[in-house]
Design a protein around this motif. Structure first.
Motif, PDB file in Angstrom:
ATOM      1  N   ASP A  39       0.835  -1.200   0.000  1.00 35.43           N
ATOM      2  CA  ASP A  39       0.000   0.000   0.000  1.00 35.43           C
ATOM      3  C   ASP A  39       0.874   1.256   0.000  1.00 35.43           C
ATOM      4  N   GLY A  69      -2.715  -0.681  -3.160  1.00 36.36           N
ATOM      5  CA  GLY A  69      -3.744  -0.132  -2.290  1.00 36.36           C
ATOM      6  C   GLY A  69      -3.306   1.217  -1.757  1.00 36.36           C
ATOM      7  N   SER A  90      -5.453   0.848  -9.130  1.00 38.90           N
ATOM      8  CA  SER A  90      -5.876   0.784  -7.739  1.00 38.90           C
ATOM      9  C   SER A  90      -6.597  -0.538  -7.499  1.00 38.90           C
ATOM     10  N   VAL A  91      -6.393  -1.132  -6.332  1.00 39.02           N
ATOM     11  CA  VAL A  91      -7.082  -2.400  -6.034  1.00 39.02           C
ATOM     12  C   VAL A  91      -8.589  -2.200  -6.005  1.00 39.02           C
ATOM     13  N   ASP A  92      -9.024  -0.961  -5.834  1.00 37.85           N
ATOM     14  CA  ASP A  92     -10.466  -0.686  -5.858  1.00 37.85           C
ATOM     15  C   ASP A  92     -11.063  -1.011  -7.225  1.00 37.85           C
ATOM     16  N   ASN A  93     -10.211  -1.032  -8.248  1.00 37.31           N
ATOM     17  CA  ASN A  93     -10.683  -1.313  -9.610  1.00 37.31           C
ATOM     18  C   ASN A  93     -10.272  -2.701 -10.089  1.00 37.31           C
ATOM     19  N   LYS A  95     -10.837  -6.812  -9.693  1.00 36.47           N
ATOM     20  CA  LYS A  95     -11.657  -7.909  -9.190  1.00 36.47           C
ATOM     21  C   LYS A  95     -10.784  -9.160  -9.168  1.00 36.47           C
ATOM     22  N   SER A 115      -2.917  -4.932   0.332  1.00 39.47           N
ATOM     23  CA  SER A 115      -4.372  -5.095   0.203  1.00 39.47           C
ATOM     24  C   SER A 115      -4.741  -6.436  -0.416  1.00 39.47           C
TER      25      SER A 115
END
Length: 369
Positions: A39, A69, A90-93, A95, A115
């Motif tokens: 991160d 992250g 970003s890990v937010d994007n 899957k 993350s």
């Protein structure tokens, strides 16, 4: 008469061919590869992942994604990504899938600084932090004696005979230089060899701009706050900055404070979201800063590092005073260093020597620590 020239042998880059062949074998036939760094990644993590991406694409014709992250906080790190056009996700994007070939870079499973989903299988780990990787991970290339993880992956590129483009060479040199403070902090012989291997290939004007970036005014505001907040005793400085703008701020200010003459150890803290970020620096080449900080944070453990640098985070409970948490850590930090934990801490600014017409200290002021 001229003095005889002393011949200095150039260090030889070790071979990592077995690790390369093992990694390529594990990736063979895998449609998706994901390189996950820690991160709030630094240049070393980013450059190492970029090297791995180039290697995998060259050997297997698979384009891995580099994921992280947190945020890319320091201005220098953002400049690096922008100037070298490094693709990051970003890990937010992202899957995650169970069949993803996940490689952890500059971090490890079980470390609190990444993350990685708890149930996500890991194919390989490439890192230079001390740790114990589970036997369930097929390949763990962990080398704590290396100053930069990028050095490990440079060995991969050389062993695989993958050409290094100027942009990649620039990223490598910048990463090794920042991680080892221009080969002066925890740099091993392989680190020096890797730097010399690619330096002739890099874009040197761009490297200079990356090493000496322009900074926004917010940096200097935080620096002013850190200097005013710093307290010192017996060669040790502790500093609580309050709320900080990025999770890298404490480390950034610790780097600056550690350059002050007379200081041997620095611990800097700052509040980011619901955590107290802790950063430690020392000039002692034989220190074990990571181990020391893990002992300082104790049961609230989230810390790690190397010999001369360490970092971590402490969760701040609702209603808990971050300043009080810092003060408790500062006492434990001083005690762990063998200093008097109850000693009076003096403002850093009060110890500045006066400047007279003949230079610092010319008025006869004692100064000192």
């Amino acid at each position: 008469m001229n003095a005889p020239q002393r011949r200095v042998d150039r260090p030889v880059l070790p071979s990592s061919r077995p690790q390369v062949e093992r990694l390529m074998g594990l990736l063979e036939g895998r449609p998706r590869a994901l390189l996950l760094v820690h991160d709030n990644p630094d240049p070393d993590a980013i450059a190492a992942a970029l090297c791995l991406s180039v290697l995998v694409e060259a050997r297997l014709d698979v384009k891995p994604r580099i994921a992280y992250g947190g945020v890319i906080g320091r201005a220098e790190n953002r400049n690096m990504v922008r100037a070298l056009d490094i693709p990051l996700w970003s890990v937010d994007n992202i899957k995650f899938r169970s069949d993803d070939a996940v490689i952890l870079v500059d971090t490890q499973p079980g470390f609190a600084n990444n993350s990685l989903p708890a149930d996500q299988p890991v194919l390989a780990v490439v890192d230079h932090h001390p740790g114990h990787v589970s036997a369930e991970v097929p390949l763990a290339d962990v080398r704590p004696s290396y100053g930069a993880v990028t050095t490990i992956v440079v060995e991969y590129l050389v062993a695989a005979r993958v050409p290094v483009a100027p942009e990649l060479a620039t990223a490598i040199c910048y990463a090794i230089a920042t991680e080892t403070q221009d080969l002066g902090r925890e740099a091993s012989v392989p680190d020096i060899a890797a730097y010399l291997e690619v330096f002739p290939l890099c874009d040197q004007p761009l490297l200079g701009r990356l090493r000496h970036p322009r900074r926004d005014m917010a940096f200097f505001v935080e620096l002013d706050r850190a200097i005013r907040a710093a307290r010192v005793s017996d060669g040790v400085a502790v500093c609580h900055m309050g709320t900080v703008r990025t999770p890298d701020s404490a480390a950034e200010m610790a780097d600056v404070l550690a350059s002050i003459e007379g200081l041997e150890w620095v611990m800097c803290t700052g509040v980011y979201e619901d955590r107290l970020i802790v950063s430690v620096r020392t000039l002692d080449r034989d220190a074990a800063a990571g181990e020391l900080l893990r002992g300082v944070v104790g049961e609230r453990r989230r810390a790690g590092g190397h010999g001369m640098i360490a970092g971590g985070a402490v969760e701040v409970a609702p209603g808990e005073d971050p300043q009080q948490v810092h003060d408790d850590l500062a006492r434990r930090f001083l005690a762990a260093l063998g200093r008097d934990a109850g000693a009076e801490l003096k403002p850093l600014t009060a110890l500045a020597q006066p400047v007279g017409p003949e230079g610092i200290g010319s008025t006869g002021g004692g100064g000192g620590w």
